[in-house]
Motif scaffolding. Structure first.
Motif, short mmCIF file in Angstrom:
data_model
loop_
_atom_site.label_atom_id
_atom_site.label_comp_id
_atom_site.label_asym_id
_atom_site.label_seq_id
_atom_site.Cartn_x
_atom_site.Cartn_y
_atom_site.Cartn_z
N TRP A 129 27.52 41.71 37.24
CA TRP A 129 27.81 40.82 38.33
C TRP A 129 29.83 41.93 37.91
CZ3 TRP A 129 29.16 39.69 42.39
CH2 TRP A 129 30.47 38.26 42.52
N ARG A 130 29.87 42.24 39.18
CA ARG A 130 31.33 42.67 39.01
C ARG A 130 33.14 42.05 38.96
NH1 ARG A 130 34.25 42.81 43.76
NH2 ARG A 130 32.60 42.06 45.58
N GLY A 131 32.66 40.76 40.17
CA GLY A 131 33.87 39.61 39.81
C GLY A 131 34.28 39.18 40.99
N GLN A 163 37.10 39.51 44.02
CA GLN A 163 38.08 40.53 43.99
C GLN A 163 39.44 39.74 44.75
OE1 GLN A 163 38.99 43.33 42.66
NE2 GLN A 163 37.28 45.25 42.60
N TYR A 168 37.18 34.67 45.34
CA TYR A 168 38.37 34.47 44.97
C TYR A 168 39.40 32.98 45.77
CZ TYR A 168 42.21 35.67 42.40
OH TYR A 168 42.96 36.32 41.34
N LEU A 220 35.39 35.86 37.75
CA LEU A 220 36.64 37.79 39.10
C LEU A 220 36.20 38.55 37.90
CD1 LEU A 220 39.59 35.08 39.24
CD2 LEU A 220 37.67 35.50 40.50
N HIS A 221 37.00 39.90 39.01
CA HIS A 221 36.66 41.16 38.79
C HIS A 221 37.89 41.18 36.88
CE1 HIS A 221 37.74 45.54 38.23
NE2 HIS A 221 36.56 45.37 38.28
N VAL A 222 37.47 41.87 36.45
CA VAL A 222 38.42 41.95 34.99
C VAL A 222 40.17 42.48 35.40
CG1 VAL A 222 37.97 44.46 34.53
CG2 VAL A 222 38.59 42.74 33.15
N SER A 223 40.42 43.10 36.63
CA SER A 223 41.38 43.43 37.08
C SER A 223 42.29 41.32 37.27
CB SER A 223 41.75 44.04 37.96
OG SER A 223 40.87 43.98 38.68
N TRP A 224 41.56 41.17 38.03
CA TRP A 224 42.25 40.06 38.09
C TRP A 224 42.24 38.73 37.54
CZ3 TRP A 224 46.33 41.38 41.98
CH2 TRP A 224 45.57 42.61 42.75
N GLY A 226 28.78 34.57 37.53
CA GLY A 226 28.52 35.26 36.55
C GLY A 226 27.91 34.68 35.24
N ARG A 274 39.88 37.97 27.20
CA ARG A 274 39.45 39.38 27.66
C ARG A 274 39.10 40.39 26.06
NH1 ARG A 274 44.55 41.68 31.03
NH2 ARG A 274 43.19 43.03 30.12
#
Length: 421
Positions: free
Chosen positions: A11-13, A15, A21, A140-144, A203, A349
């Protein structure tokens, strides 16, 4: 939608900008609001509670500690429950039970029964701080994740502000019991909003289904292994020290500031105590920017910088001029909520195994610090005064900075090798 199964693609999460989101972030904001209105509302009524029930200032502060102790005791059990039934379902049950119990607190006849009821509220509330960051990391996507965690913590701070601002004035007009009852209504409304907004998880993978990678490499590991591994990891220990010392320092200042400004040389009315909690808004703002600071400067610099700002605020709080005290409180709060969201987000994280347990241990750390220091340092205030108390709080901040320098700097290369399932 059912939780993701192990055989499906990773799962990408979601964005930022996607509808789901926004729903997740808004729902977690509401959950944080509902949780923290009912934890720290008692801070605004401590002088009234002391006077009516005939207890000392440190004893009155136990009404705050009772709730935080309850949460501290329950975060790990709630994390384990959430591994089985899902993060969302655990938070739904938690908020519902806590809302019902919160209405019982104002009905308690003695200080001892108030403490018991507050402790039960804390036990019920434990799911949200235990799994909220892990939930964000999964959905959520890791960047967020850090940005969304900042918004969740902003919900915590606004909930804390609202609880204090509601309980204080209502307490002055109708007594501390009425103040806590009105806060319980506000918490119930926020809990209902969480139920309406939160989407079904995408996820989450139930513990034990064989996807060890789903929980930061810990899904199929024994619970004891996942917990003990965090306690051997210098990076995770450094993060837990941030919560323990920094939020403990925060609780001390906010617990006893009300007693100070209602005494000489200020002699302000108790209703003014609630207005000082508006300084908490500065923490809401700084928590929203902490993710951007992390991306630009790195965790160690942001945390140590936040501690330095806290120390400047403490120096200003020594003053006997009210405007300077207010500025000092704002500066102190900004520093705390610059460092704390970064450490909180990294607890999920940075976990090499057992993400849910890692984040739950962070919550346990800051709640334990809040509970312990919120009472213990109060004894210093009671016996040696405000300035002596601030010296102790400064020592707590320095301890957090040293821990960060060790665990996030010098010892970061010595992290243990994750166990295999």
């Amino acid at each position: 939608m059912p939780p993701r199964r192990p055989h499906e693609p990773p799962w990408r999460g979601f964005q930022r900008g996607e509808p789901q989101y926004r729903r997740i972030v808004a729902a977690l904001f509401a959950a944080g609001f509902a949780t923290f209105t009912q934890i720290f509302d008692a801070q605004a009524v401590l002088p009234a509670l002391r006077d009516e029930l005939g207890v000392s200032a440190p004893t009155a502060a136990l009404s705050v500690s009772a709730a935080t102790v309850g949460i501290a005791l329950s975060v790990l059990p709630w994390a384990s429950v959430a591994d089985r039934i899902g993060r969302v379902q655990a938070m739904r049950i938690s908020l519902t039970a806590a809302t019902l119990l919160a209405f019982l607190v104002p009905l308690m006849p003695t200080f001892e029964t108030v403490l018991l009821a507050r402790g039960l509220v804390g036990l019920a509330l434990g799911a949200v701080p235990a799994v909220a960051v892990a939930y964000l990391a999964e959905e959520l996507h890791v960047s967020w994740v850090s940005v969304a965690a900042g918004t969740y913590i902003a919900g915590n701070t606004i909930g804390g502000i609202a609880g204090r601002l509601i309980a204080g004035p209502v307490s002055e007009l109708a007594g501390w019991r009425a103040g806590l009852a009105v806060v319980a209504v506000a918490g119930a409304l926020a809990a209902a909003l969480f139920w309406l907004l939160v989407p079904e998880p995408r996820g989450f993978v139930r513990a034990g289904v064989g996807d060890a990678g789903s929980d930061a490499g810990g899904g199929a590991l024994r619970l004891r292994t996942r917990i003990l591994f965090q306690l051997r990891d210098p990076t995770m220990l450094a993060l837990y020290a941030q919560g323990f010392f920094l939020m403990g320092a925060f609780a001390v200042v906010y617990n006893y500031l009300g007693f100070r400004i209602t005494a000489p040389p200020f002699l302000l009315p108790s209703g003014f105590v609630s207005l000082l909690f508006l300084a908490y808004l500065s923490g809401t703002v700084s928590s929203r920017f902490s993710g951007a600071l992390l991306a630009r400067f790195g965790a160690l610099r942001v945390i140590v910088g936040g501690v330095a700002v806290m120390l400047v605020g403490l120096a200003l709080l020594v003053s006997e001029a009210l405007p300077v005290v207010i500025v000092g409180l704002v500066v102190f709060t900004v520093g705390c909520f610059t460092a704390h969201p970064v450490a909180s987000g990294l607890s999920g994280r940075s976990a090499l195994v057992g993400r849910a347990q890692a984040t739950a241990l962070y919550q346990l750390s800051w709640l334990g610090g809040t509970s312990l220091f919120g009472w213990l340092v109060g004894l210093v205030y009671d016996r040696a005064g405000w300035n002596a108390m601030l010296v102790v709080v400064a020592g707590m901040g320095l301890s957090a900075a040293v821990a960060a320098l060790l665990g996030l700097g010098l010892l970061r290369s010595r992290r243990p090798v994750p166990p295999t399932a």
